[in-house]
Design an enzyme around this catalytic site. Sequence first.
Site, short mmCIF file in Angstrom:
data_model
loop_
_atom_site.label_atom_id
_atom_site.label_comp_id
_atom_site.label_asym_id
_atom_site.label_seq_id
_atom_site.Cartn_x
_atom_site.Cartn_y
_atom_site.Cartn_z
N THR A 67 0.82 -1.21 0.00
CA THR A 67 0.00 0.00 0.00
C THR A 67 0.85 1.25 0.00
O THR A 67 0.47 2.27 -0.57
CB THR A 67 -0.92 -0.02 1.23
OG1 THR A 67 -1.86 -1.07 1.06
CG2 THR A 67 -1.66 1.30 1.41
N TYR A 81 -8.09 0.77 -3.43
CA TYR A 81 -6.95 1.26 -4.21
C TYR A 81 -6.20 0.05 -4.73
O TYR A 81 -6.46 -1.10 -4.35
CB TYR A 81 -6.01 2.11 -3.36
CG TYR A 81 -5.52 1.36 -2.15
CD1 TYR A 81 -6.21 1.42 -0.93
CD2 TYR A 81 -4.40 0.53 -2.22
CE1 TYR A 81 -5.79 0.69 0.16
CE2 TYR A 81 -3.98 -0.21 -1.13
CZ TYR A 81 -4.68 -0.13 0.06
OH TYR A 81 -4.27 -0.87 1.14
N SER A 114 1.89 -7.75 -0.59
CA SER A 114 2.71 -8.69 0.21
C SER A 114 2.00 -10.00 0.54
O SER A 114 2.66 -10.96 0.94
CB SER A 114 3.18 -8.02 1.50
OG SER A 114 2.12 -7.88 2.42
N THR A 147 1.61 -4.36 4.15
CA THR A 147 1.42 -4.57 5.60
C THR A 147 0.93 -5.97 5.91
O THR A 147 1.07 -6.44 7.03
CB THR A 147 0.40 -3.57 6.15
OG1 THR A 147 -0.85 -3.75 5.48
CG2 THR A 147 0.89 -2.14 6.00
N ASP A 148 0.36 -6.69 4.92
CA ASP A 148 -0.25 -7.99 5.23
C ASP A 148 0.75 -9.00 5.77
O ASP A 148 0.44 -9.71 6.72
CB ASP A 148 -0.93 -8.57 3.98
CG ASP A 148 -2.21 -7.84 3.63
OD1 ASP A 148 -2.90 -8.26 2.70
OD2 ASP A 148 -2.49 -6.82 4.31
N LYS A 220 0.35 -7.23 12.63
CA LYS A 220 -0.79 -6.41 12.20
C LYS A 220 -2.01 -6.86 12.99
O LYS A 220 -2.48 -7.99 12.84
CB LYS A 220 -1.02 -6.59 10.70
CG LYS A 220 -2.07 -5.66 10.10
CD LYS A 220 -2.07 -5.83 8.59
CE LYS A 220 -3.06 -4.91 7.90
NZ LYS A 220 -3.04 -5.09 6.42
N GLU A 340 -1.85 -27.46 28.11
CA GLU A 340 -3.07 -27.97 27.47
C GLU A 340 -2.88 -29.36 26.85
O GLU A 340 -3.83 -30.05 26.53
CB GLU A 340 -3.51 -27.00 26.36
CG GLU A 340 -3.98 -25.67 26.88
CD GLU A 340 -5.30 -25.77 27.63
OE1 GLU A 340 -5.56 -24.89 28.48
OE2 GLU A 340 -6.02 -26.75 27.40
N1 DAS Z 1 -2.43 -5.95 0.18
C1 DAS Z 1 -1.68 -5.30 1.22
C2 DAS Z 1 -0.21 -5.72 1.14
O1 DAS Z 1 0.41 -5.54 0.09
C3 DAS Z 1 -1.72 -3.82 1.12
C4 DAS Z 1 -0.99 -3.19 2.28
O2 DAS Z 1 -1.63 -3.00 3.31
O3 DAS Z 1 0.20 -2.92 2.19
O4 DAS Z 1 0.28 -6.18 2.16
#
Ligand code: DAS
Length: 383
Positions: A67, A81, A114, A147-148, A220, A340
């Site tokens: 992103t 986007y 990602s 971010t994923d 995240k 557990e």
């Molecule tokens: N699809 C997500 C990624 O590329 C977009 C982001 O949040 O960066 O990880």
Amino acid sequence: MTSVSISTPLKALALAVSLSLLGACAQTPNAPTAAAATPVAPVAPATAAAPAAKALPRVVVLATGGTIAGAGASAANSATYAAAKVPVDKLIAGLPELGQIASVRGEQVLQIASESFTNQDLLTLARKVSALAKQPDVDGIVVTHGTDTLEETAYFLNLTVHTDKPIVVVGSMRPGTALSADGALNLYDAVATAGSQDAKGKGVLVTMNDEIQSGRDVAKAVNIKTEAFKSPWGPLGMIVEGKNYWFRAPVKRHTVQSEFDIERITELPKVEIAYGYGNVPAELVEAAGKGATAIVHAGTGNGSVANRVVPTLQKLRSGGVQVIRSSRVNQGGFVLRNAEQPDDKYDWVVAHDLNPQKARILAMVALTQPRTAQDLQRIFWEY
Ligand code: DAS
């Protein structure tokens, strides 16, 4: 107090002189003030040569997409986007303030969202980071990333790149085209941290939303807010206007303290994750473990395993597959041995506080060579 009206520049000069004198008095209340002891030296002429500009740190930005390189149709599109559109040179050119804090150059390593990262992408990126870190003309490295799976890449670099130079992974929750986009400040913070001496030796770092997070701990936690990344044990510090404020440092082994080295890793073994939930079919877990070197079980609560799944995991273990109990609990699963499940009896491993996706990263790195469950457990306690 006598008030005297004088022109502004003189007023500023007068204020500066009086403040410096006040300061001298304040520091040594009983000693004669500088003015009384010796005549005040004339103000240095404005033409005096400025001190030599301090060389800026040399920071390389390795771009992989996400992103932070995304673009939306309108400024109102903060969540709709396309990721991985803007090339690294445009990212850098779009942030001229970077030139005040570092000498920055960029390289485009990947241009993907990602979620599509592969093991091969991890190896390619880590090798690139490791090679750059060895260069004497590189002081710090920034990786821009989606971010994923940012948390997975950050941990992988933390385990395998042998350098104490700052490596900072950074992303954004909104594309640069959106109102109140967060990528520009996140990138500025990342470059500032990558170029700072006080970030050395702290392992791989993540700068998001003004916080400096440990690449090991951070994940995240929210997928729609700019305050998205959390560490269950808290951030390492804050970054404000390009300055780092540290509150803690990592204690788990990382980078130069790691027994793992990207220079000695040619491929990563097959490690899969099976998610635990009510009514989970044992066949799903069996399929995940088929042909795997290890399986991470993302259990409920304290890494609990449904009674109908235990025999499946025992069968996988007897077939040589390492079984690692993690917890699906967001932000702080903490799995204890023999709590557990009778892990000693089953010869299973617990993932400590690592979430399933991070447990998978560590298991892949650790199992680049054959290991007993006991040695694998040591690694999960230490890293
Ligand atoms: N699809 C997500 C990624 O590329 C977009 C982001 O949040 O960066 O990880």
